[in-house]
Design a protein around this motif. Structure first.
Motif, PDB file in Angstrom:
ATOM      1  N   LEU A  71      13.723  -0.785  14.360  1.00  0.00           N
ATOM      2  CA  LEU A  71      13.615  -0.430  15.776  1.00  0.00           C
ATOM      3  C   LEU A  71      14.883  -0.916  16.464  1.00  0.00           C
ATOM      4  O   LEU A  71      15.316  -2.043  16.239  1.00  0.00           O
ATOM      5  N   SER A  72      15.460  -0.080  17.285  1.00  0.00           N
ATOM      6  CA  SER A  72      16.739  -0.410  17.899  1.00  0.00           C
ATOM      7  C   SER A  72      16.602  -1.503  18.956  1.00  0.00           C
ATOM      8  O   SER A  72      15.556  -1.627  19.614  1.00  0.00           O
TER       9      SER A  72
ATOM     10  N   ALA B 226      15.405  -0.116  22.337  1.00  0.00           N
ATOM     11  CA  ALA B 226      13.968   0.060  22.545  1.00  0.00           C
ATOM     12  C   ALA B 226      13.304  -1.283  22.863  1.00  0.00           C
ATOM     13  O   ALA B 226      12.425  -1.364  23.732  1.00  0.00           O
ATOM     14  N   CYS B 227      13.733  -2.340  22.179  1.00  0.00           N
ATOM     15  CA  CYS B 227      13.193  -3.680  22.472  1.00  0.00           C
ATOM     16  C   CYS B 227      13.510  -4.085  23.908  1.00  0.00           C
ATOM     17  O   CYS B 227      12.667  -4.670  24.600  1.00  0.00           O
TER      18      CYS B 227
ATOM     19  N   PHE C 293       8.618   3.076  24.814  1.00  0.00           N
ATOM     20  CA  PHE C 293       9.189   3.386  23.499  1.00  0.00           C
ATOM     21  C   PHE C 293       9.953   4.703  23.556  1.00  0.00           C
ATOM     22  O   PHE C 293      11.055   4.823  23.018  1.00  0.00           O
TER      23      PHE C 293
ATOM     24  N   ALA D  28      12.725   5.593  20.619  1.00  0.00           N
ATOM     25  CA  ALA D  28      12.078   5.236  19.356  1.00  0.00           C
ATOM     26  C   ALA D  28      11.511   6.497  18.715  1.00  0.00           C
ATOM     27  O   ALA D  28      11.025   7.403  19.390  1.00  0.00           O
ATOM     28  N   ARG D  29      11.580   6.548  17.389  1.00  0.00           N
ATOM     29  CA  ARG D  29      11.041   7.675  16.664  1.00  0.00           C
ATOM     30  C   ARG D  29       9.533   7.494  16.457  1.00  0.00           C
ATOM     31  O   ARG D  29       9.003   6.395  16.586  1.00  0.00           O
TER      32      ARG D  29
ATOM     33  N   GLN E 144       8.369   4.761  14.180  1.00  0.00           N
ATOM     34  CA  GLN E 144       8.588   3.428  14.733  1.00  0.00           C
ATOM     35  C   GLN E 144       7.507   3.080  15.751  1.00  0.00           C
ATOM     36  O   GLN E 144       7.040   1.939  15.811  1.00  0.00           O
TER      37      GLN E 144
END
Length: 399
Positions: A350-351, A354-355, A372, A377-378, A381
């Motif tokens: 997770l990038s 996104a966090c 997300f 996010a995909r 994820q």
């Protein structure tokens, strides 16, 4: 350890740089098969545009070819022959933009480096992955050549050909491993995302993002930074040179932070000892004089407060909102823990973006799935991390 290969399996391949040979190449690619491997060679750090000076391709049913986009120009006819295939690249982000400029637009992508990261490979360069998976060791002896030079040496062409010679075989082997690990759907989502997001976003003020530029405080310093950047870009474009070859970023920023009081002061700067850099010294001095002549209303302002999710430094988060910084650390730690346990590179678990979205904006009434989505996010994820983040956020809120 196996001996390195210096030449492709079918022997030396000639450069296609004329129309008769290119027409034959198009005939050879009438039915290339399900997969076509691509790579490019560029002249990074030498020319203004990071364009392709060589395009390599090899298909399941068609021969390995080396195309000269300088001599041939637009390669869209070749790209059209491959539209029914999945295009295989390694570290595709490095190649897709310059391929786009010559008319090569992948319909579907398989990125062997992304696949390797999803499978937890420690070394993910093409040579390392090829040797690990296929037991084939590729020679890497021409990685930093100036590919804009002509004629290209045959040893260079052999090196370039090897970058695609085994790439389809590598993709098929990695696909099998991804399917066995239950990660093939993850990979498909990552490939589609990479293909949809390879273009660099437009930046109206790129000079603000040079390393160290944030230390410019006054309007005058910012004005010098902006004007030097603009002048450098103009000179680089005119001379077809990489901007850092005209004036390195660190020296440009230093001139803005410590503005010379005179041309003699400018002449004493360390970079002026380099003859190639010194030839533009009058232009830098003129740029500084132009900024001195501006009134305050014409000078740029300091950047306004940034949205928290755009701030990448954790220490900066501490100064803005220490509680949210704590949440950000908790989320990143959870991603890292999951990635280590499942042997996936953290950037593909997770990038950080996104966090940051979740850490900056979550509250008990927030639609976490929307955060997300805004963090790009995909789907896979979201399925993994939404319940984990929900639990972490609620515990953080209670604490």
């Amino acid at each position: 350890m196996s001996n390195p290969l210096y030449r492709p399996r079918g022997g030396a391949v000639s450069l296609i740089d004329n129309l008769p040979d290119y027409r034959q190449c198009l005939r050879d690619y009438t039915n290339p098969g399900d997969f076509v491997a691509f790579d490019t060679e560029r002249a990074c750090g030498i020319h203004y545009l990071d364009r392709a000076y060589l395009v390599q391709a090899k298909a399941e049913r068609s021969p390995l070819v080396l195309l000269d986009p300088i001599a041939l120009g637009d390669l869209s006819d070749f790209g059209a022959r491959c539209q029914g295939s999945t295009w295989v690249l390694h570290a595709a982000k490095e190649d897709l933009e310059c391929m786009d400029w010559v008319g090569l637009h992948p319909p579907r992508l398989f990125d062997t480096q992304i696949a390797a990261k999803l499978l937890g490979f420690e070394q993910v360069g093409l040579g390392a992955v090829t040797e690990d998976v296929l037991g084939v060791r590729l020679a890497k002896n021409h990685t930093r050549e100036n590919w804009s030079r002509r004629p290209l040496k045959q040893s260079w062409l052999d090196y370039a050909a090897l970058d695609v010679d085994y790439l389809v075989d590598l993709a098929l082997a990695l696909r099998s491993r991804l399917e066995d690990a239950g990660r093939w759907e993850w990979a498909c989502q990552e490939f589609a995302f990479a293909l949809a997001h390879f273009r660099r976003p437009h930046d109206s003020e790129p000079w603000r993002h040079l390393k160290g530029a944030g230390r410019a405080r006054s309007g005058f310093q910012l004005g010098v930074l902006r004007e030097l950047f603009v002048q450098r870009d103009r000179l680089a474009r005119e001379a077809d040179l990489a901007p850092v070859g005209v004036l390195p970023n660190r020296d440009l920023v230093d001139l803005a932070l410590n503005v010379p009081r005179s041309y003699q002061d400018l002449a004493q700067r360390p970079f002026m000892a380099n003859r190639q850099l010194r030839r533009y010294s009058r232009r830098w001095w003129q740029a500084i004089k132009q900024v001195r002549a501006l009134d305050s209303a014409q000078l740029p302002l300091r950047s306004g407060p940034r949205e928290l999710h755009t701030v990448t430094s954790v220490s900066a988060w501490e100064k803005i909102d220490s509680r949210r910084a704590e949440l950000y650390r908790l989320l990143r730690a959870d991603v890292s823990c999951w990635a280590n346990k499942n042997q996936v590179w953290a950037e593909y678990a997770l990038s950080p973006a996104a966090c940051r979205r979740v850490a900056a904006y979550w509250d008990s009434r927030t639609d976490l799935e929307l955060l997300f989505s805004e963090g790009q996010a995909r789907r896979w994820q979201v399925a993994v991390f939404l319940p984990r983040f929900e639990r972490i956020c609620r515990l953080w809120d209670q604490g």
